[in-house]
Design a protein around this motif. Structure first.
Motif, PDB file in Angstrom:
ATOM      1  N   CYS A 198       0.832  -1.206   0.000  1.00  0.00           N
ATOM      2  CA  CYS A 198       0.000   0.000   0.000  1.00  0.00           C
ATOM      3  C   CYS A 198       0.867   1.257   0.000  1.00  0.00           C
ATOM      4  CB  CYS A 198      -0.952  -0.004   1.182  1.00  0.00           C
ATOM      5  SG  CYS A 198      -0.128  -0.059   2.791  1.00  0.00           S
ATOM      6  N   VAL A 199       1.951   1.216   0.743  1.00  0.00           N
ATOM      7  CA  VAL A 199       2.874   2.352   0.816  1.00  0.00           C
ATOM      8  C   VAL A 199       3.463   2.615  -0.564  1.00  0.00           C
ATOM      9  CG1 VAL A 199       5.010   3.208   1.848  1.00  0.00           C
ATOM     10  CG2 VAL A 199       3.404   1.899   3.236  1.00  0.00           C
ATOM     11  N   VAL A 250       0.848   9.040   1.288  1.00  0.00           N
ATOM     12  CA  VAL A 250       0.140   9.228   2.552  1.00  0.00           C
ATOM     13  C   VAL A 250       0.552   8.184   3.585  1.00  0.00           C
ATOM     14  CG1 VAL A 250      -2.158   9.126   3.608  1.00  0.00           C
ATOM     15  CG2 VAL A 250      -1.839  10.342   1.454  1.00  0.00           C
ATOM     16  N   LEU A 251       0.841   6.981   3.130  1.00  0.00           N
ATOM     17  CA  LEU A 251       1.068   5.859   4.035  1.00  0.00           C
ATOM     18  C   LEU A 251       2.548   5.625   4.323  1.00  0.00           C
ATOM     19  CD1 LEU A 251      -1.432   3.441   2.297  1.00  0.00           C
ATOM     20  CD2 LEU A 251      -1.851   4.858   4.302  1.00  0.00           C
ATOM     21  N   GLU A 252       2.798   5.125   5.532  1.00  0.00           N
ATOM     22  CA  GLU A 252       4.134   4.729   5.960  1.00  0.00           C
ATOM     23  C   GLU A 252       4.010   3.490   6.820  1.00  0.00           C
ATOM     24  OE1 GLU A 252       6.234   7.899   7.922  1.00  0.00           O
ATOM     25  OE2 GLU A 252       6.146   9.202   6.164  1.00  0.00           O
ATOM     26  N   ILE A 253       5.142   2.856   7.086  1.00  0.00           N
ATOM     27  CA  ILE A 253       5.161   1.692   7.966  1.00  0.00           C
ATOM     28  C   ILE A 253       5.479   2.178   9.378  1.00  0.00           C
ATOM     29  CG2 ILE A 253       6.302  -0.501   8.486  1.00  0.00           C
ATOM     30  CD1 ILE A 253       4.554  -0.623   6.002  1.00  0.00           C
ATOM     31  N   ALA A 254       4.701   1.709  10.343  1.00  0.00           N
ATOM     32  CA  ALA A 254       4.849   2.126  11.744  1.00  0.00           C
ATOM     33  C   ALA A 254       6.137   1.586  12.355  1.00  0.00           C
ATOM     34  CB  ALA A 254       3.654   1.635  12.550  1.00  0.00           C
ATOM     35  N   THR A 255       6.553   2.205  13.421  1.00  0.00           N
ATOM     36  CA  THR A 255       7.734   1.748  14.155  1.00  0.00           C
ATOM     37  C   THR A 255       7.354   0.909  15.374  1.00  0.00           C
ATOM     38  OG1 THR A 255       7.779   3.825  15.406  1.00  0.00           O
ATOM     39  CG2 THR A 255       9.143   3.706  13.422  1.00  0.00           C
ATOM     40  N   GLU A 256       6.050   0.768  15.617  1.00  0.00           N
ATOM     41  CA  GLU A 256       5.560  -0.053  16.729  1.00  0.00           C
ATOM     42  C   GLU A 256       4.874  -1.299  16.184  1.00  0.00           C
ATOM     43  OE1 GLU A 256       3.213   2.099  19.531  1.00  0.00           O
ATOM     44  OE2 GLU A 256       4.565   3.825  19.496  1.00  0.00           O
ATOM     45  N   ALA A 307      -0.486  -6.480  17.276  1.00  0.00           N
ATOM     46  CA  ALA A 307      -0.695  -7.632  18.155  1.00  0.00           C
ATOM     47  C   ALA A 307      -0.076  -8.914  17.615  1.00  0.00           C
ATOM     48  CB  ALA A 307      -2.193  -7.842  18.378  1.00  0.00           C
ATOM     49  N   LYS A 308       0.107  -8.992  16.296  1.00  0.00           N
ATOM     50  CA  LYS A 308       0.679 -10.196  15.697  1.00  0.00           C
ATOM     51  C   LYS A 308       2.193 -10.108  15.498  1.00  0.00           C
ATOM     52  CE  LYS A 308      -3.531 -11.576  13.379  1.00  0.00           C
ATOM     53  NZ  LYS A 308      -4.171 -11.893  12.114  1.00  0.00           N
ATOM     54  N   GLY A 309       2.789  -8.994  15.898  1.00  0.00           N
ATOM     55  CA  GLY A 309       4.232  -8.857  15.798  1.00  0.00           C
ATOM     56  C   GLY A 309       4.749  -8.258  14.512  1.00  0.00           C
ATOM     57  N   TYR A 310       3.869  -7.608  13.751  1.00  0.00           N
ATOM     58  CA  TYR A 310       4.251  -6.952  12.502  1.00  0.00           C
ATOM     59  C   TYR A 310       4.276  -5.437  12.698  1.00  0.00           C
ATOM     60  CZ  TYR A 310       3.039 -11.425  10.308  1.00  0.00           C
ATOM     61  OH  TYR A 310       2.966 -12.742   9.956  1.00  0.00           O
ATOM     62  N   PHE A 311       4.971  -4.762  11.805  1.00  0.00           N
ATOM     63  CA  PHE A 311       4.962  -3.309  11.775  1.00  0.00           C
ATOM     64  C   PHE A 311       3.907  -2.893  10.739  1.00  0.00           C
ATOM     65  CE2 PHE A 311       9.252  -4.377  13.179  1.00  0.00           C
ATOM     66  CZ  PHE A 311       9.382  -3.555  14.287  1.00  0.00           C
ATOM     67  N   PRO A 312       2.728  -2.453  11.177  1.00  0.00           N
ATOM     68  CA  PRO A 312       1.637  -2.167  10.240  1.00  0.00           C
ATOM     69  C   PRO A 312       1.801  -0.817   9.539  1.00  0.00           C
ATOM     70  CG  PRO A 312       0.947  -1.648  12.457  1.00  0.00           C
ATOM     71  CD  PRO A 312       2.322  -2.249  12.563  1.00  0.00           C
ATOM     72  N   ALA A 313       1.070  -0.670   8.466  1.00  0.00           N
ATOM     73  CA  ALA A 313       1.008   0.610   7.766  1.00  0.00           C
ATOM     74  C   ALA A 313       0.117   1.560   8.561  1.00  0.00           C
ATOM     75  CB  ALA A 313       0.441   0.416   6.365  1.00  0.00           C
ATOM     76  N   TYR A 314       0.349   2.839   8.380  1.00  0.00           N
ATOM     77  CA  TYR A 314      -0.530   3.844   8.994  1.00  0.00           C
ATOM     78  C   TYR A 314      -0.555   5.078   8.100  1.00  0.00           C
ATOM     79  CZ  TYR A 314       3.400   6.730  10.569  1.00  0.00           C
ATOM     80  OH  TYR A 314       4.500   7.546  10.599  1.00  0.00           O
ATOM     81  N   GLN A 315      -1.535   5.935   8.316  1.00  0.00           N
ATOM     82  CA  GLN A 315      -1.652   7.173   7.544  1.00  0.00           C
ATOM     83  C   GLN A 315      -0.786   8.239   8.199  1.00  0.00           C
ATOM     84  OE1 GLN A 315      -5.962   7.997   7.174  1.00  0.00           O
ATOM     85  NE2 GLN A 315      -5.459   8.302   5.035  1.00  0.00           N
ATOM     86  N   ALA A 316       0.370   8.492   7.623  1.00  0.00           N
ATOM     87  CA  ALA A 316       1.277   9.509   8.158  1.00  0.00           C
ATOM     88  C   ALA A 316       0.791  10.916   7.812  1.00  0.00           C
ATOM     89  CB  ALA A 316       2.683   9.294   7.612  1.00  0.00           C
ATOM     90  N   ARG A 317       0.133  11.058   6.661  1.00  0.00           N
ATOM     91  CA  ARG A 317      -0.373  12.353   6.215  1.00  0.00           C
ATOM     92  C   ARG A 317      -1.824  12.206   5.728  1.00  0.00           C
ATOM     93  NH1 ARG A 317       4.588  11.564   5.561  1.00  0.00           N
ATOM     94  NH2 ARG A 317       4.457  10.311   3.688  1.00  0.00           N
ATOM     95  N   PRO A 318      -2.755  11.988   6.653  1.00  0.00           N
ATOM     96  CA  PRO A 318      -4.151  11.740   6.249  1.00  0.00           C
ATOM     97  C   PRO A 318      -4.781  12.902   5.492  1.00  0.00           C
ATOM     98  CG  PRO A 318      -3.996  12.022   8.624  1.00  0.00           C
ATOM     99  CD  PRO A 318      -2.590  11.959   8.101  1.00  0.00           C
TER     100      PRO A 318
END
Length: 74
Positions: free
Chosen positions: A18-19, A26-32, A35-46
């Motif tokens: 997606c990134v 708009v999207l980036e990969i999170a640094t946290e 729950a499953k141990g992955y670094f999810p995507a998030y909207q950095a610039r919604p």
């Protein structure tokens, strides 16, 4: 019309597809971790999202949705 962009972080495995396809970056990969141990995507610039749904189409885990919000009637 207004829309809502949602990333279901517990479904996201952080593959980054997606990134890579977002035309407005708009999207980036999170640094946290999720729950499953992955670094999810998030909207950095919604505010830059144009709701093109390319991210939704590319997501192999169906972790992203864009829905049209009902307009309030007076």
């Amino acid at each position: 019309m207004s829309y809502r962009h949602t990333i279901y972080t517990d479904r996201c495995k952080g593959c980054g597809l997606c990134v890579a396809v977002c035309p407005k970056q708009v999207l980036e990969i999170a640094t946290e971790l999720n729950a499953k141990g992955y670094f999810p995507a998030y909207q950095a610039r919604p505010e830059d999202c144009i709701f093109c749904s390319t991210c939704c189409i590319m997501c192999p885990d169906v972790a992203i949705s864009i829905v049209e919000l009902a307009e309030a009637t007076a």
